[in-house]
Design a protein around this motif. Structure first.
Motif, PDB file in Angstrom:
ATOM      1  N   LYS A   1      58.345 -71.003  10.517  1.00 42.86           N
ATOM      2  CA  LYS A   1      59.051 -71.933   9.635  1.00 42.86           C
ATOM      3  C   LYS A   1      59.301 -71.184   8.352  1.00 42.86           C
ATOM      4  O   LYS A   1      58.512 -70.280   8.027  1.00 42.86           O
TER       5      LYS A   1
ATOM      6  N   ASN B   1      49.652 -79.012  14.461  1.00 40.68           N
ATOM      7  CA  ASN B   1      50.846 -79.103  15.315  1.00 40.68           C
ATOM      8  C   ASN B   1      50.973 -77.886  16.212  1.00 40.68           C
ATOM      9  O   ASN B   1      51.611 -77.938  17.259  1.00 40.68           O
TER      10      ASN B   1
ATOM     11  N   GLY C   1      50.264 -79.140   9.695  1.00 39.62           N
ATOM     12  CA  GLY C   1      51.045 -78.013  10.220  1.00 39.62           C
ATOM     13  C   GLY C   1      50.215 -77.173  11.183  1.00 39.62           C
ATOM     14  O   GLY C   1      50.688 -76.803  12.267  1.00 39.62           O
TER      15      GLY C   1
ATOM     16  N   ASP D   1      53.199 -77.530   4.633  1.00 39.04           N
ATOM     17  CA  ASP D   1      53.550 -77.622   6.057  1.00 39.04           C
ATOM     18  C   ASP D   1      53.967 -76.248   6.589  1.00 39.04           C
ATOM     19  O   ASP D   1      53.502 -75.813   7.647  1.00 39.04           O
TER      20      ASP D   1
ATOM     21  N   VAL E   1      51.925 -74.155   9.541  1.00 41.78           N
ATOM     22  CA  VAL E   1      52.566 -73.770  10.810  1.00 41.78           C
ATOM     23  C   VAL E   1      52.498 -72.252  10.992  1.00 41.78           C
ATOM     24  O   VAL E   1      52.120 -71.740  12.052  1.00 41.78           O
TER      25      VAL E   1
ATOM     26  N   SER F   1      49.305 -81.318   4.161  1.00 43.12           N
ATOM     27  CA  SER F   1      50.419 -80.982   5.064  1.00 43.12           C
ATOM     28  C   SER F   1      50.112 -79.687   5.813  1.00 43.12           C
ATOM     29  O   SER F   1      50.568 -79.499   6.947  1.00 43.12           O
TER      30      SER F   1
END
Ligand SMILES: Cc1cc2nc3c(=O)[nH]c(=O)nc-3n(C[C@H](O)[C@H](O)[C@H](O)COP(=O)(O)OP(=O)(O)OC[C@H]3O[C@@H](n4cnc5c(N)ncnc54)[C@H](O)[C@@H]3O)c2cc1C
Length: 425
Positions: free
Chosen positions: A312, A21, A18, A301, A305, A14
């Motif tokens: 986040k 993204n 992340g 995640d 990020v 994840s």
């Protein structure tokens, strides 16, 4: 930007997503001491028992690493981290530089010192694909097994071995199996089902000595003095954060690697996620590793990020454990065993003969925990009500009903849980 991730399981996966993204360009290196691509760790008991083939273990699309341009270094163990030089050191002596580092190394099985254990050939732990394969490889030579530890991993190992037709005795120190994750009635129901299927469960006792000449095992002696004949021993006492390689580094390790809500450690640019990290509990705010798959995914995640420059943060983990043994599914979530029950309202329904049990734990007008045995179909609704802090007073009286479901929820709660875009569910 140069990202290095240690570990290649769910938190790492994840995190890769992340990062990508936010940053489609940076270099990502993933280092794992296992030889496999990411796989479903909870499936290893089914692999052992023959319910799942090796092909099904990997859960990502085959081109996942290539598509995300990940430099994957399998079969490589990280033995040190130098946060001043921003380097990780591999067992072979090579060093790898990083700008951002993620520690996603999960847990290592804990093996306590047990008399007679040293030099015994058929003593295993049970947390990896290879553990399952090693056991499977000598299955023809296994007759009777003692599993030390009646937690989730011990029961999973017992399940896999039972599927192979082995005779199993579980030895648990507490007064019931699953004592950490589930409450007393749930533990009893699962134990009853196991016994009905020929698995012996011994509680309030422990293995003092592994008996046998040389590498051979012929049994174990328990603290009570009882002798259990066996030729194989599985040690499933629990896992500890796999953070030994951080010794001597500036990264702080308490019960796990200490992180803030952005999953960053106190060393800038170094992050941790998953079973190795000390995550904040949703209710108590206390920090503890939260060793469950969905939480590792959420934390990974967030770390990915944030490492890549996005924002986040972690809302806190809700403990959630699930297990299905002999067709009896069991799930616990949130506060399942309140320390001070006076602060809570506890509703229960049980039909032990049919392996059915439901416990609902309420604080004020909020659902804070649940234990479900037998019928777990509505677990997602309960989890949503807990996570979203929903006022349950309009349907409090229906929570225990065997058919409790979406139909009982007012429209606005349905929308909040299942149609966040505002569309009516
Ligand atoms: C038998 C079993 C059944 C389970 N069943 C469930 C379940 O039903 N539901 C649920 O929610 N959870 C379950 N879990 C727990 C779940 O698997 C974990 O919470 C999850 O895998 C944690 O993911 P992670 O990415 O943090 O670390 P892990 O999955 O532990 O992976 C960490 C990886 O890092 C590698 N590593 C460690 N140290 C180093 C190093 N120094 N250098 C390089 N690599 C390193 C490890 O070898 C490992 O491959 C189960 C676990 C086990 C063992």
């Amino acid at each position: 930007m140069n990202y290095v991730i240690i570990g290649n399981s769910v938190a790492a996966v994840s995190a890769i997503r992340g990062i990508r993204n936010v940053d489609p360009k940076g270099n990502i290196s993933v280092i794992s001491r296992e030889k496999h691509v990411a796989y479903g760790r909870p499936l290893i008991s089914y692999l052992l028992g023959g319910l799942v083939t090796e092909k099904r273990m990997a859960y990502l699309p085959e081109d996942f690493y290539e598509r995300n341009r990940v430099n994957l270094l399998l079969n490589n163990e990280v033995v040190g981290v130098n946060t001043d030089k921003k380097q990780v050191k591999l067992a072979g002596g090579d060093t790898i530089p990083y700008d951002r580092l993620l520690i996603a190394t999960g847990g290592d099985p804990f093996v306590p010192p047990i008399e007679g254990l040293a030099g015994k050939e058929k003593v295993f732990t049970f947390t990896t694909w290879d553990d399952a394969n090693n056991l499977k490889g000598i299955a023809y030579d296994i007759g009777r097994v003692v599993v030390i530890g009646g937690g989730l991993i011990g029961l999973k190992a017992a399940e896999g071995l039972h599927l192979l037709g082995k005779q199993i005795t579980i030895v648990e120190l507490a007064d019931r199996i699953l004592s950490n994750a589930f409450d007393r009635p749930a533990g009893r129901i699962v134990a009853k089902k196991m016994k009905a299927n020929g698995i012996d469960v011994i509680t309030e006792d422990t293995v003092l000595r592994i008996e046998g000449e040389g590498a051979e095992i012929n049994g174990v002696t328990l603290k009570s003095g009882d002798f259990i004949p066996c030729d194989t021993v599985i040690v499933a006492i629990g896992v500890r954060p796999a953070a030994g390689f951080l010794k001597g580094s500036k990264v702080e390790v308490n019960r796990g690697v200490v992180v803030d809500d952005r999953m960053e450690t106190r060393v800038s640019g170094v992050f941790a996620a998953g079973d190795v990290a000390e995550a904040r509990d949703f209710f108590s705010g206390q920090k503890n590793p939260m060793p469950i798959w969905p939480d590792a995914y959420i934390q990974g995640d967030i770390a990915g990020v944030v490492m890549a420059g996005g924002e986040k943060s972690y809302k806190g983990g809700v403990a959630m454990n699930s297990l299905e043994l002999f067709k009896v599914p069991t799930i616990s979530m949130g506060i399942s065993n309140p320390v001070d029950p006076k602060e809570f309202e506890i509703l229960t329904y049980q039909d032990l003969g049919n392996y059915q049990y439901r416990k609902i734990i309420i604080k004020g007008n909020l659902l804070v925990g649940a234990v479900l045995v037998g019928n777990v179909e509505r677990a997602g609704i309960f989890a949503g009500l807990i996570r979203e802090n929903m006022d349950i007073s309009p349907f409090r009286g229906s929570l225990l009903a065997p058919d409790f479901g979406i139909i009982h929820l007012p429209r606005e709660i349905r929308n909040a849980l299942f149609a966040p875009s505002g569309k009516v569910a």
